[in-house]
Design a protein around this motif. Structure first.
Motif, mmCIF file in Angstrom:
data_model
loop_
_atom_site.group_PDB
_atom_site.id
_atom_site.type_symbol
_atom_site.label_atom_id
_atom_site.label_comp_id
_atom_site.label_asym_id
_atom_site.label_seq_id
_atom_site.Cartn_x
_atom_site.Cartn_y
_atom_site.Cartn_z
ATOM 1 N N LEU A 253 0.978 -1.182 -0.001
ATOM 2 C CA LEU A 253 0.029 -0.015 -0.050
ATOM 3 C C LEU A 253 0.849 1.273 0.042
ATOM 4 O O LEU A 253 1.780 1.343 0.414
ATOM 5 C CB LEU A 253 -0.932 0.031 1.080
ATOM 6 C CG LEU A 253 -1.883 -1.181 1.386
ATOM 7 C CD1 LEU A 253 -2.587 -0.991 2.796
ATOM 8 C CD2 LEU A 253 -2.982 -1.242 0.299
ATOM 9 N N PRO A 254 0.447 2.394 -0.602
ATOM 10 C CA PRO A 254 1.063 3.686 -0.435
ATOM 11 C C PRO A 254 1.184 3.895 1.028
ATOM 12 O O PRO A 254 0.161 3.814 1.731
ATOM 13 C CB PRO A 254 0.290 4.542 -1.254
ATOM 14 C CG PRO A 254 -0.755 3.845 -1.974
ATOM 15 C CD PRO A 254 -0.708 2.562 -1.327
ATOM 16 N N SER A 255 2.208 4.465 1.579
ATOM 17 C CA SER A 255 2.592 4.918 2.853
ATOM 18 C C SER A 255 2.149 6.509 2.845
ATOM 19 O O SER A 255 1.659 6.971 4.276
ATOM 20 C CB SER A 255 4.007 4.899 3.426
ATOM 21 O OG SER A 255 4.719 5.665 2.738
ATOM 22 N N MET A 260 -1.134 13.163 -1.676
ATOM 23 C CA MET A 260 0.134 13.520 -1.646
ATOM 24 C C MET A 260 0.659 13.266 -3.261
ATOM 25 O O MET A 260 0.561 12.378 -3.923
ATOM 26 C CB MET A 260 0.882 12.392 -0.881
ATOM 27 C CG MET A 260 2.290 12.786 -0.849
ATOM 28 S SD MET A 260 2.961 14.330 -0.198
ATOM 29 C CE MET A 260 4.929 13.999 -0.135
ATOM 30 N N SER A 261 0.889 14.393 -3.870
ATOM 31 C CA SER A 261 1.484 14.515 -5.297
ATOM 32 C C SER A 261 2.848 14.523 -5.224
ATOM 33 O O SER A 261 3.387 14.286 -6.680
ATOM 34 C CB SER A 261 0.711 15.491 -5.992
ATOM 35 O OG SER A 261 0.878 16.523 -5.536
ATOM 36 N N GLY A 262 3.715 15.023 -4.311
ATOM 37 C CA GLY A 262 5.224 15.394 -4.536
ATOM 38 C C GLY A 262 6.106 14.126 -4.055
ATOM 39 O O GLY A 262 5.298 13.182 -3.948
ATOM 40 N N ARG A 283 8.751 11.309 4.689
ATOM 41 C CA ARG A 283 9.460 12.545 4.719
ATOM 42 C C ARG A 283 9.248 13.166 3.223
ATOM 43 O O ARG A 283 9.474 12.466 2.403
ATOM 44 C CB ARG A 283 10.970 12.152 5.005
ATOM 45 C CG ARG A 283 11.212 11.409 6.248
ATOM 46 C CD ARG A 283 12.303 10.955 6.405
ATOM 47 N NE ARG A 283 12.695 9.798 5.480
ATOM 48 C CZ ARG A 283 13.785 9.251 5.284
ATOM 49 N NH1 ARG A 283 14.931 9.601 6.051
ATOM 50 N NH2 ARG A 283 14.133 8.267 4.404
ATOM 51 N N SER A 284 8.765 14.321 3.094
ATOM 52 C CA SER A 284 8.510 15.020 1.862
ATOM 53 C C SER A 284 9.860 15.419 1.351
ATOM 54 O O SER A 284 10.818 15.793 2.186
ATOM 55 C CB SER A 284 7.471 16.139 1.962
ATOM 56 O OG SER A 284 8.205 17.224 3.088
ATOM 57 N N GLY A 285 10.047 15.461 0.069
ATOM 58 C CA GLY A 285 11.449 15.680 -0.720
ATOM 59 C C GLY A 285 11.866 14.527 -1.205
ATOM 60 O O GLY A 285 11.633 13.398 -0.835
ATOM 61 N N ALA A 286 12.810 14.507 -1.899
ATOM 62 C CA ALA A 286 13.548 13.801 -2.815
ATOM 63 C C ALA A 286 14.941 13.247 -2.104
ATOM 64 O O ALA A 286 16.016 13.611 -2.413
ATOM 65 C CB ALA A 286 13.639 13.684 -4.226
ATOM 66 N N GLY A 287 14.689 12.675 -0.961
ATOM 67 C CA GLY A 287 16.131 12.175 -0.533
ATOM 68 C C GLY A 287 16.462 13.086 0.585
ATOM 69 O O GLY A 287 16.087 14.174 0.924
ATOM 70 N N ASP A 288 17.786 12.722 1.211
ATOM 71 C CA ASP A 288 18.264 13.350 2.334
ATOM 72 C C ASP A 288 18.765 14.583 2.022
ATOM 73 O O ASP A 288 18.997 15.593 2.717
ATOM 74 C CB ASP A 288 19.422 12.506 3.049
ATOM 75 C CG ASP A 288 18.900 11.347 3.906
ATOM 76 O OD1 ASP A 288 17.669 11.417 4.391
ATOM 77 O OD2 ASP A 288 19.767 10.716 4.471
ATOM 78 N N GLY A 289 19.128 14.762 0.623
ATOM 79 C CA GLY A 289 19.644 15.951 0.423
ATOM 80 C C GLY A 289 18.724 17.218 0.143
ATOM 81 O O GLY A 289 19.120 18.334 0.404
ATOM 82 N N SER A 290 17.569 16.981 0.037
ATOM 83 C CA SER A 290 16.383 17.980 -0.268
ATOM 84 C C SER A 290 15.975 18.472 1.315
ATOM 85 O O SER A 290 16.329 17.969 2.252
ATOM 86 C CB SER A 290 15.407 17.365 -0.853
ATOM 87 O OG SER A 290 14.491 16.725 0.148
#
Length: 376
Positions: A253-255, A260-262, A283-290
């Motif tokens: 299932l989606p978490s 949520m679209s981002g 956690r929103s954003g694309a990975g730890d760098g965002s």
């Protein structure tokens, strides 16, 4: 190690929270190391007791006697050990030990209290270190490289990346989600030598492509387990065969919430002590760098079916912060604490015992880059 000038005592048997943090500029860390807090009787009065200044103590574990505390140091190559004062909960350093790999991400003490198991996230190995009677860790006893083909994500799946090494409920197996290989491994640990081996005949289970399984949580009394899949932001339900150490996927299932679209990355997963609910952080954003955002970071609530173990989404709750890399439930399951790494807070929530829903208590602990909370 730096201690505050004043270290207030607590009564024997009181509750203490140990908070690990990120400290290095490379991780945008604003933490100082391990922060020790005394908790009030309802878990809502966090009183600072001690600061142990360290680099990136990103995950913490206690031994089974609760006399010793261990920390991995993310992006480095060692773990450290501490004695826990039984009357105050304060920490005294016992030393450190190399893990034979890079970026240790998680650790656990085996059921015999003889060995520490560590996941070296960046070098794709799981290792064991012997523990002396005084809690001090010895040199690596064994190291196992996890086999398989990396997943297709160009930057996050460049090789094996074990992220979690919890023991199964009966203590017979170590179960290892590998974010890089899209596999979950089952290992055994020899209780006398610390030798690691892939379970036979069920050494691993393949996940969905690009799932990036991160952490796993077992149901407290039913034969099921649940993973938070970091890269796809999904939650997967597995049947657990305790005799063979085998996982069989039942459901994904989606978490995240339907709206949520981002971009989002899964963080942590937990099952309530009564087994009726599962929780997963997003956690929103694309990975730890965002930097995170712009959509709110959340904890998803899922109802657990009493017989089949499958999940039904119930609701999503903002964590009132950014980047909940970690959260935990209190031992009685009445509170949930969300560690918001990028907004530098730990936010407390009441857990409704009937519905599982979360409600902020108003308690917000301000501390630099929290990424792990251990309550004893």
């Amino acid at each position: 190690m730096t201690l505050p000038a004043h270290q207030p005592p607590r009564t024997t048997g009181g509750t203490v929270a140990y908070v690990g943090s990120r400290t290095t500029a490379e991780r945008s860390g604003q933490g100082r190391g391990i922060e020790v807090y005394g908790l009030g009787p309802h878990g809502d009065a966090w009183k600072p007791l001690q600061t142990v200044e360290l680099e990136n103590p990103t995950f913490l574990a206690a031994d089974h006697t609760r006399r010793f505390l261990y920390a991995v140091h993310g992006d480095f190559s060692y773990i450290s050990a501490y004695r826990i004062d039984p009357d105050t909960g304060l920490l005294t350093a016992l030393g450190r030990q190399e893990t034979g790999g890079r970026n240790p991400a998680h650790l656990a003490v085996d059921p015999t209290n003889r060995f520490l198991v560590v996941a070296n996230h960046s070098s794709g190995t799981v290792v064991t270190l012997p523990l002396a009677a005084d809690g001090r860790p010895g040199p690596v006893a064994d190291s196992l490289s996890l086999p398989g083909t990396p997943g297709p994500h160009r930057t996050e799946q460049t090789g094996s990346k074990p992220h979690h090494v919890p023991f199964s409920p009966d203590g017979r197996f170590v179960v290892v989600p590998d974010k890089g290989l899209d596999r979950i491994f089952t290992l055994t640990v020899d209780p006398m030598s610390g030798r690691l081996a892939l379970a036979d005949p069920a050494p691993s289970v393949q996940t969905r492509e690009s799932a990036g399984p991160r952490h796993i949580a077992f149901h407290p009394h039913l034969p099921y387990a649940y993973t938070i899949d970091e890269l796809r932001s999904t939650v997967t339900t597995y049947r657990w065969d305790a005799r063979l150490g085998a996982l069989t996927a039942l459901q994904t299932l989606p978490s995240t919430a339907p709206a949520m679209s981002g971009d989002s990355r899964g963080g942590e997963i937990a099952v309530s002590p009564d087994g009726r609910f599962a929780y997963a952080s997003n956690r929103s954003g694309a990975g730890d760098g965002s930097p995170g955002g712009p959509e709110p970071d959340t904890i998803g609530l899922f109802a657990v079916a009493a017989e089949s173990g499958v999940l039904t989404p119930v609701d999503w709750f903002p964590t009132d912060g950014i980047r909940p890399r970690f959260f935990c439930l209190s031992p009685d399951g009445h509170r949930l604490y969300a560690a918001n790494e990028r907004s530098h807070t730990i936010v407390a929530f009441d857990v409704d015992r009937t519905s599982g829903r979360l409600r902020p208590t108003g308690t917000v602990v301000r501390t630099g880059s929290p990424v792990c909370v251990l309550i004893l």
